[in-house]
Design a protein around this motif. Structure first.
Motif, mmCIF file in Angstrom:
data_model
loop_
_atom_site.group_PDB
_atom_site.id
_atom_site.type_symbol
_atom_site.label_atom_id
_atom_site.label_comp_id
_atom_site.label_asym_id
_atom_site.label_seq_id
_atom_site.Cartn_x
_atom_site.Cartn_y
_atom_site.Cartn_z
ATOM 1 N N LYS A 143 0.810 -1.221 0.000
ATOM 2 C CA LYS A 143 0.000 0.000 0.000
ATOM 3 C C LYS A 143 0.843 1.270 0.000
ATOM 4 O O LYS A 143 0.350 2.343 -0.374
ATOM 5 C CB LYS A 143 -0.954 0.010 1.197
ATOM 6 C CG LYS A 143 -0.289 0.139 2.550
ATOM 7 C CD LYS A 143 -1.343 0.232 3.644
ATOM 8 C CE LYS A 143 -0.714 0.470 5.008
ATOM 9 N NZ LYS A 143 -1.738 0.597 6.072
ATOM 10 N N GLY B 294 3.704 1.469 -1.792
ATOM 11 C CA GLY B 294 4.386 1.512 -3.079
ATOM 12 C C GLY B 294 5.880 1.351 -2.979
ATOM 13 O O GLY B 294 6.589 1.445 -3.985
ATOM 14 N N LYS C 53 -9.979 3.370 -4.135
ATOM 15 C CA LYS C 53 -9.567 3.636 -2.755
ATOM 16 C C LYS C 53 -10.728 4.038 -1.862
ATOM 17 O O LYS C 53 -10.726 3.756 -0.660
ATOM 18 C CB LYS C 53 -8.495 4.729 -2.735
ATOM 19 C CG LYS C 53 -7.124 4.244 -3.182
ATOM 20 C CD LYS C 53 -6.081 5.329 -2.996
ATOM 21 C CE LYS C 53 -4.697 4.814 -3.350
ATOM 22 N NZ LYS C 53 -3.650 5.856 -3.165
ATOM 23 N N CYS D 61 -6.377 -2.997 -13.182
ATOM 24 C CA CYS D 61 -5.911 -2.150 -12.082
ATOM 25 C C CYS D 61 -6.375 -0.712 -12.311
ATOM 26 O O CYS D 61 -6.682 -0.309 -13.435
ATOM 27 C CB CYS D 61 -4.387 -2.203 -11.933
ATOM 28 S SG CYS D 61 -3.458 -1.749 -13.413
ATOM 29 N N GLY E 250 -3.878 5.349 -8.601
ATOM 30 C CA GLY E 250 -4.158 5.781 -7.239
ATOM 31 C C GLY E 250 -5.131 6.940 -7.155
ATOM 32 O O GLY E 250 -5.923 7.030 -6.210
ATOM 33 N N PRO F 12 0.469 2.588 -6.112
ATOM 34 C CA PRO F 12 -0.644 3.203 -5.387
ATOM 35 C C PRO F 12 -0.632 4.715 -5.336
ATOM 36 O O PRO F 12 -1.682 5.329 -5.127
ATOM 37 C CB PRO F 12 -0.517 2.609 -3.974
ATOM 38 C CG PRO F 12 0.906 2.180 -3.866
ATOM 39 C CD PRO F 12 1.306 1.752 -5.237
ATOM 40 N N THR F 13 0.522 5.373 -5.530
ATOM 41 C CA THR F 13 0.573 6.831 -5.395
ATOM 42 C C THR F 13 1.106 7.550 -6.625
ATOM 43 O O THR F 13 0.998 8.765 -6.716
ATOM 44 C CB THR F 13 1.456 7.226 -4.186
ATOM 45 O OG1 THR F 13 2.787 6.712 -4.374
ATOM 46 C CG2 THR F 13 0.867 6.675 -2.893
#
Length: 481
Positions: free
Chosen positions: A43, A45, A319, A373, A376, A463-464
């Motif tokens: 989570k 990254g 998210k 996918c 983020g 994720p970011t």
């Protein structure tokens, strides 16, 4: 996060090659056990895990933040050109699963890793779940200090076989009788065959001294969750409480506690009393922060092929837990869990394959399970296709972004220059369905016939940041934008 979409579509991203691990040389044959079968970012990254068909789990760690010093939050406060992108290096690997044989059912159980899920890190250790068809394992990976010993009264050549002794010093002495009456010409093997005292004995005993510490990464299996699934496990998903997770097979979903391996709770069971009445199976299960979502095949399909291609191969929550991305054989669909009338957006991945469904069925390609996918920030979605291609779509209202990229060092060479504009379906006034990304029938984005033997099934979005990791056979490619 999703409120940003009202400001209008974001500009299309320009994707660039970042790294490749396990790149093949021209003509090199890929071993079956080396083919990557699972990819997952943690989570933060900062760590990436891959699993392969040989039952191994390989971990990578991010290095670009360490080279600049400080953590990522501190770096974000620094005003400098944003040329930095996520870079990773090999960290460690371990054998997660071994091939087994179920003697009661006369069934071979493959060691292939089906799914990997990161758990909450604690005390500098990493935790993750991995599963094959039948058994889930809970792993702890941490650095351990290994003591290095020196200053021993043994010869270096004799101590080489002793892993706990790194170096030694020998005190020479003239030939003389020992104080304890020992004969100087006699060798003593009191430490065994590997270590012997020098001729003439040792005048003084030197105790071992710790001179340094070496660190090594050690993976240890903390729990094994077995004998709870009669059918192949297709997904695992850990809960936001950090204590429980679910596992799903074709007909059941079980709830586990990480600390209890000999008991689970069945929370979904679609197995009929008579298997001839079976009309639907579970193809993927996922836990979000707010709800448990279960994706089932629709029993009311119009034809044989339609039912197969409608099967969901992967689902991912956004998210905020409100939006859900699903992948079937032909399309990506974005759902609002508060709207049961239909998806809010549909993205065509390889629509030109529809006339070839019969051929795809004959060579079993129609049963390939592609993953999907989300970025983020929720502005884009991605999934794989054949010929080692993957597609990235912008999901904001009015966006025409529909990039086709290849898993190679030149990802943009198959880029669609002028993607088709979005068109609304007849029901768009009710469900706001948008269908984008249709391509020319019969050929890929580069005008070439499609190669069904090379497929990009597994990929993950950082994720970011706008960074994607994807697997092409045994090679792990990473891209940034």
């Amino acid at each position: 996060m999703w409120r940003q979409l009202s400001a209008g579509p974001a500009l299309p991203l320009e994707w660039k090659f970042s790294q490749v691990f396990g790149e093949r040389t021209a003509g090199e044959e890929v071993q079956e056990v080396d083919i990557i079968s699972a990819i997952e970012f943690d989570k933060t990254g900062d760590h990436l895990a891959t699993g392969d068909r040989g039952g191994r789990v390989v971990l990578f760690e991010r290095t670009d933040t360490k080279e600049h010093g400080g953590n990522r939050r501190d770096l974000e406060r620094i005003d400098y050109a944003v040329s930095r992108h996520p870079e990773f290096r090999y960290k460690t690997e371990f054998q997660s699963h071994e091939p087994e044989f179920d003697y009661l059912k006369s069934l071979e159980i493959e060691e292939k890793i089906n799914k990997i899920r990161w758990c909450q890190a604690a005390n500098g250790a990493l935790f993750l779940l991995s599963t094959n068809d039948k058994t889930i394992k809970f792993w702890k990976v941490q650095e351990k200090k290994v003591k290095k010993i020196s200053e021993m009264n043994v010869e270096p050549s004799k101590s080489a076989g002793n892993g706990s002794i790194a170096s030694s010093s020998v005190s020479p002495s003239p030939k003389q009788y020992l104080a304890n009456g020992g004969c100087p010409d006699r060798s003593y093997n009191s430490l065994g065959n590997d270590v012997s005292f020098p001729p003439g004995g040792i005048l003084s005993l030197k105790l071992p001294v710790v001179t340094s510490f070496e660190t090594s990464l050690v993976a240890r299996c903390r729990r094994i969750y077995a004998h709870a699934h009669d059918y192949h496990i297709n997904s695992i998903s850990n809960n936001s409480d950090g204590e429980t997770f679910i596992s799903a097979d074709d007909l059941r979903i079980n709830l586990w506690n990480l600390e209890i391996s000999n008991q689970s709770f069945n929370i979904v069971d679609v197995k009929p009393s008579n298997m001839e009445d079976l009309t639907e199976v579970i193809t993927s299960g996922r836990v979000s922060s707010y709800s448990l979502f279960e994706e089932l095949e629709s029993p009311g399909s119009r034809s044989f092929f339609t039912e197969i291609i409608a099967s969901i191969s992967d689902i991912k929550f956004a998210k905020d837990g409100r939006y859900l991305l699903s992948r079937d054989y032909m399309t990506l669909k974005l759902w609002d869990i508060n709207m049961d009338s239909g998806p809010v957006a549909t993205f065509q991945v390889h629509e030109y394959l529809r006339p070839k469904l019969c051929d795809l069925y004959e060579n079993d390609s129609i049963f390939d399970k592609f993953e999907c996918c989300l970025s983020g920030d929720g502005l884009r979605v991605a999934t794989g296709s054949y010929s080692n291609l993957f597609r990235v779509f912008g999901r904001a209202a009015g966006s025409t972004e529909a990039a086709t990229l290849e898993a190679s060092k030149n990802p943009m060479r198959r880029q669609v220059q002028t993607p088709s504009r979005p068109s609304r379906s007849l029901s768009s006034s009710i469900t706001r369905v948008v269908r984008r990304g249709a391509e020319s029938p019969g050929v890929d984005a580069n005008g070439n016939s499609f190669d069904f033997t090379t497929k990009l099934l597994h990929l993950a979005w950082h994720p970011t940041e706008n960074s994607i990791a994807c697997a092409a056979a045994n090679s792990l490619y990473m891209y940034y934008a």
